[in-house]
Design a protein around this motif. Structure first.
Motif, PDB file in Angstrom:
ATOM      1  N   LEU A   1      -2.507   8.646   6.648  1.00 41.61           N
ATOM      2  CA  LEU A   1      -3.302   9.084   5.503  1.00 41.61           C
ATOM      3  C   LEU A   1      -3.455  10.602   5.489  1.00 41.61           C
ATOM      4  CD1 LEU A   1      -4.603   7.562   3.179  1.00 41.61           C
ATOM      5  CD2 LEU A   1      -6.764   7.619   4.428  1.00 41.61           C
TER       6      LEU A   1
ATOM      7  N   TRP B   1      -5.441   0.844   2.404  1.00 40.43           N
ATOM      8  CA  TRP B   1      -4.839   1.734   1.412  1.00 40.43           C
ATOM      9  C   TRP B   1      -5.689   1.737   0.148  1.00 40.43           C
ATOM     10  CZ3 TRP B   1      -1.308   4.942   2.972  1.00 40.43           C
ATOM     11  CH2 TRP B   1      -0.445   4.592   4.005  1.00 40.43           C
TER      12      TRP B   1
ATOM     13  N   GLY C   1       0.811  -1.211   0.000  1.00 39.07           N
ATOM     14  CA  GLY C   1       0.000   0.000   0.000  1.00 39.07           C
ATOM     15  C   GLY C   1       0.844   1.260   0.000  1.00 39.07           C
TER      16      GLY C   1
END
Length: 914
Positions: A712, A776, A303
């Motif tokens: 993130l 992800w 990811g």
């Protein structure tokens, strides 16, 4: 020179070596994926064959050992020659190796290349700023990982594997001399020692569940089966013997009286002589050869890598555009090159490795305070991504303390004879003593019974027969074979029943009556183990599985296995957080259903191991989605169910503590075990729980999701901000006769912004972001970048118009004022985007960032205003802005925040918010 650097960088990226794991892959996992032609040095093979062929006395003499083990002086001498029993690849990296690993990320390599270009083109200030960014990223990651590795090492030391070793100890004064042969000052002692303390010449005991701690020659073996798929790729266990069955094996792993470090005992028992330790073992030799192999990245690393390549591809498209537009419109290609390089630096999320490491390290520290050992850092993110938790029942959902509740004959009446036989069986067996044996042996008053019998032989437990036997002599010329195990498997080998003082043939009607008794016990939540016996003549000295026939059922011992107090609330909390619970157990259906109901699993769809066996993969893939309880499973069934769930797209965790759970633990995305588990289960696990409470599972899931959410945040902030900046640069480059910002100013702005991001790992996370599993999604990040990036460009263009029209910064002579105005707007909006994107709520009102993030934001905003307004302005080719500018600045910032919030609400309705 530049061409050479470029080619080297491209080759480096293609090699994917930069995708390092945060912890080296466990050696067994790595060897399991090794190519079939991987071979060890010939000298090692010759040494192992010599040990296999040598006579026992000759081999003991050659290692300066004896049948009762080594004494302290011999151990010291052997260790001085062989060292500690560790493999070099398991040792921590040196500081230099770790520093190099922290540096060689794709972004650091790219920035270093850009710094070299800046230096070659005499842009020394640019070289210093870019070099500072590389240094900051590398040092912060080095520091964070160093802290995490030290914490992990200290925690892992608490659960190091041990081995049962025979060592001779010196008698203390006053101890009776009849404890040892005449003339010998020592007596043998059985010790439980850390594996690293073993030396060649040690005598060790092996039983089911043990990891083999070194390369050893077997001296005794009884139905000894080992799993050595890490060495051979063979999925089935292989039987080992004390005597070599064939002397013509050319491959060392085929030597059937040699057991290898890193393999594990599936069933049976044995005594072995250590012949090699550490790096000179077969595993150590393979490890040296395997280090050159490419390592398959984990789901987490995959990811991160995908996201990294999205950003790199975006940069490779946009930077040449900036270079070309500025070169053609300004006519100064050197200046255009420097500006394009600065844009490339601005587009590079060089803090990504540090942010990822820092957030994972913070998660590891948090879990360590909850008495959770994280063996592999990226397992924390997998914890958060987990949407299915498969769990064993016994010792995980239930207490690790089982109580013997009843001892009954075949009709269900209390029987002391059954308890006597069960006690003899548990007392004399040398294999894996499970919790049932421990519960039986707590009846210490039965030691008087043991004195009337002597052990003759045993038939160890395995998961196919699901029973084990011991043979004792009653001193009257008879041997008694005592077998205990699962009810169905015991009834298969019985031909008669002892009940009510009489022995009756076991016919169908009696079988039905016996099954009814056991079912009633199961319905009461009791776990039932059957006990059977058979007498034989004393002339027989060796017994095997074939002797478990024609037996007489004595009765049953029934155990209560109460659930842990924390199980029900933990499972409820996990379910509320989007984690589906599936119970995988070898126990029977009735007991499993009763325990599951007690822990809150009231909606039950059960499947038995026999059904699993009959299904093909397509049928099982559908069945694992609709069933939540699987009973009477073998270890292979558990592993197959886990693999089917993964194939269906789930992120699967497995919680188990027994040897029968090891395969499933390895197959799962995240293996979870406990510190009381068998060695092979702890070795296979990614996370080990030191606390008995299962509530830590729910806390671990939440921490994993917080970790992911904070990573993130940085990626979204960086991606959208970078896209907006580049879009603004393209517009400005096309219409403004000078550079909208100097390369040095872009680099300084980026460096200050990067510093502010170091607080992201310590930020709060909204509850809704940890309510469901997160994964992800590079496509979502790309879409987010395209939607939110241009918002900053809108206000950048307004700033251009403001500086051009209102403040008349529209000539090359006034470009410093223009650049100062955009410098401040750019830095303030980049800082505030952190608060806008960190939450789906209204920032500052419904969701407030953690104090470290707020303080960093204020610091960056202060620096952004101070640099053009303070005494350092001339060093960065900036100048003081007029007071009226700051009125417009407030309006621009408020407008930017408002439009971002409006876009965010629309985006959430359309695409959701990860």
């Amino acid at each position: 020179m530049l061409t050479t650097l470029k080619n080297g960088f491209v080759n480096f990226l293609r090699s994917r070596h930069w995708a390092e794991h945060f912890r080296r892959i466990p050696m067994l996992d790595q060897l399991a994926k090794a190519p079939a032609d991987l071979r060890v040095p010939a000298a090692l093979g010759d040494r192992l064959r010599s040990a296999a062929l040598a006579a026992e006395a000759e081999l003991l003499q050659g290692l300066n050992s004896a049948a009762d083990g080594l004494d302290a002086a011999q151990v010291d001498a052997a260790r001085a020659e062989a060292g500690w029993n560790t493999i070099a690849q398991d040792k921590p990296m040196s500081a230099g190796e770790h520093l190099w690993l922290c540096f060689r990320t794709p972004f650091n390599i790219l920035l270093t290349l850009l710094a070299v270009v800046s230096w070659v083109t005499d842009d020394f200030k640019g070289t210093v700023v870019i070099g500072s960014m590389v240094l900051l990223s590398t040092v912060l990651r080095f520091w964070q990982e160093g802290r995490a590795n030290k914490a992990a090492a200290s925690l892992q030391a608490m659960v190091s594997n041990t081995a049962t070793v025979l060592r001779r100890r010196v008698l203390d004064e006053g101890e009776p001399s009849d404890l040892r042969p005449t003339g010998f000052p020592t007596v043998p002692a059985s010790l439980e020692l850390p594996v690293r303390e073993l030396v060649p010449g040690d005598i060790i005991k092996l039983s089911a569940g043990d990891m083999v701690p070194a390369d050893c020659r077997l001296l005794q073996a009884k139905d000894l089966f080992l799993a050595q798929s890490a060495m051979t790729g063979e999925s089935m266990p292989v039987e080992k013997f004390a005597q070599l069955q064939g002397a013509d094996q050319s491959n060392p792993v085929d030597l059937d009286n040699i057991v290898f470090m890193g393999t594990n005992v599936v069933s049976g028992a044995g005594t072995a002589l250590v012949v090699a330790t550490g790096n000179i073992t077969y595993l150590g030799a393979l490890a040296g050869r395997a280090t050159a192999m490419d390592r398959a990245p984990t789901a987490f690393q995959t990811g991160v890598n995908k996201v990294s390549w999205v950003l790199i591809r975006f940069m490779l498209v946009m930077v040449p555009l900036v270079f070309a537009i500025n070169g053609f419109t300004k006519g100064d290609w050197t200046e255009a090159l420097l500006f394009a390089l600065s844009v490339a630096v601005g587009l590079t999320p060089e803090m990504l490795p540090m942010i990822v490491t820092a957030t994972l390290a913070k998660g590891a520290v948090f879990l360590s305070r909850k008495q959770v050992i994280v063996k592999r850092l990226d397992a924390i993110q997998n914890f958060g991504a987990m949407d299915v938790l498969c769990t064993d029942k016994t010792g995980t959902l239930t207490q690790d303390k089982i109580f013997l509740a009843r001892h009954l004959d075949a009709w269900g009446d209390e029987s002391h004879h059954v308890l006597d036989m069960a006690y003899l069986n548990s007392y004399y067996q040398t294999g894996l003593k499970n919790l049932l044996d421990v519960a039986v042996l707590e009846h210490a008053e039965l030691l008087e019974v043991v004195r009337n019998y002597a052990k003759v032989d045993e038939i160890p437990f395995d998961f196919v027969r699901r029973r084990m036997s011991v043979v004792v002599s009653d001193g009257g010329g008879h041997h008694i074979l005592i077998t205990k195990g699962a009810v169905d498997e015991i009834l298969q080998v019985c031909t008669s029943v002892h009940a009510a003082g009489a022995v009756m043939p076991l016919d169908d009607s009696l079988r039905s009556r016996i099954v009814a008794v056991t079912e009633e016990l199961n319905n009461q939540g009791l776990r039932v183990v059957a006990v059977a016996t058979r007498e034989s003549a004393a002339s027989q000295q060796s017994y095997g599985v074939a002797d478990e026939a024609g037996m007489e059922l004595c009765g049953f011992v029934a155990f209560i296995d109460p659930p842990k107090e924390s199980t029900a609330p933990a499972l409820q909390a996990l379910t509320q957080h989007g984690v589906h619970i599936k119970v995988l157990t070898g126990d029977n259906a009735a007991v499993t259903a009763k325990v599951c109901k007690e822990v809150g699993i009231t909606e039950q769809a059960m499947m038995l191991g026999g059904d699993v066996e009959r299904m093909d993969d397509a049928e099982l893939a559908r069945a694992v989605e609709t069933h939540n309880i699987f009973a009477k499973l073998s270890p292979a069934h558990k592993e197959r169910i886990v693999r089917m769930l993964k194939a269906n797209g789930h992120v699967v965790g497995f919680l188990g503590d027994g040897i029968n759970d090891a395969a499933a633990l390895r197959a799962a995305d995240i293996g979870i075990s406990v510190d009381t588990a068998v060695d092979v289960a702890k070795e296979a696990a990614d996370i080990i729980l030191l606390e008995k409470s299962l509530m830590v599972l729910e806390q671990g899931v939440q921490e994993g999701r917080r970790t992911f959410a904070n990573m993130l945040k940085y990626i979204k902030m960086t991606a959208s901000s970078n896209f907006g900046n580049v879009f603004s640069v393209l517009v400005a480059s096309a219409f403004i006769p000078f550079l909208p910002m100097l390369p040095l100013q872009l680099l300084v702005q980026n460096l200050v912004y990067d510093l502010s991001q170091t607080a992201i790992p310590f930020d709060h996370v909204d509850e809704e972001l940890i309510a469901r599993p997160q994964r992800w999604n590079p496509a979502d990040i790309g879409r987010f970048m395209v939607f939110f990036g241009p918002i900053s460009s809108v206000f950048d263009i307004l700033t251009f118009v403001l500086m051009w029209k209102v403040f008349d910064a529209n000539t090359p002579e006034k470009q410093t004022l223009f650049q100062s105005g955009w410098f401040v707007v750019g830095l303030l909006t980049q800082s505030l985007i952190v608060h806008m994107i960190r939450t789906a709520r209204i920032p500052f009102i419904q969701s407030r960032a953690a104090w470290p993030v707020i303080l960093m934001t204020l610091a960056v905003m202060a620096i952004g205003i101070f640099l053009p307004m303070g005494p350092l302005a001339s060093h960065f080719k900036l100048e003081a802005l007029p007071g009226s500018y700051f009125v417009y600045l407030v309006l621009i910032v408020l407008g930017y925040m408002g439009l971002t919030q409006v876009m965010k609400k629309w985006y959430i309705r359309r695409f959701g918010w990860q």
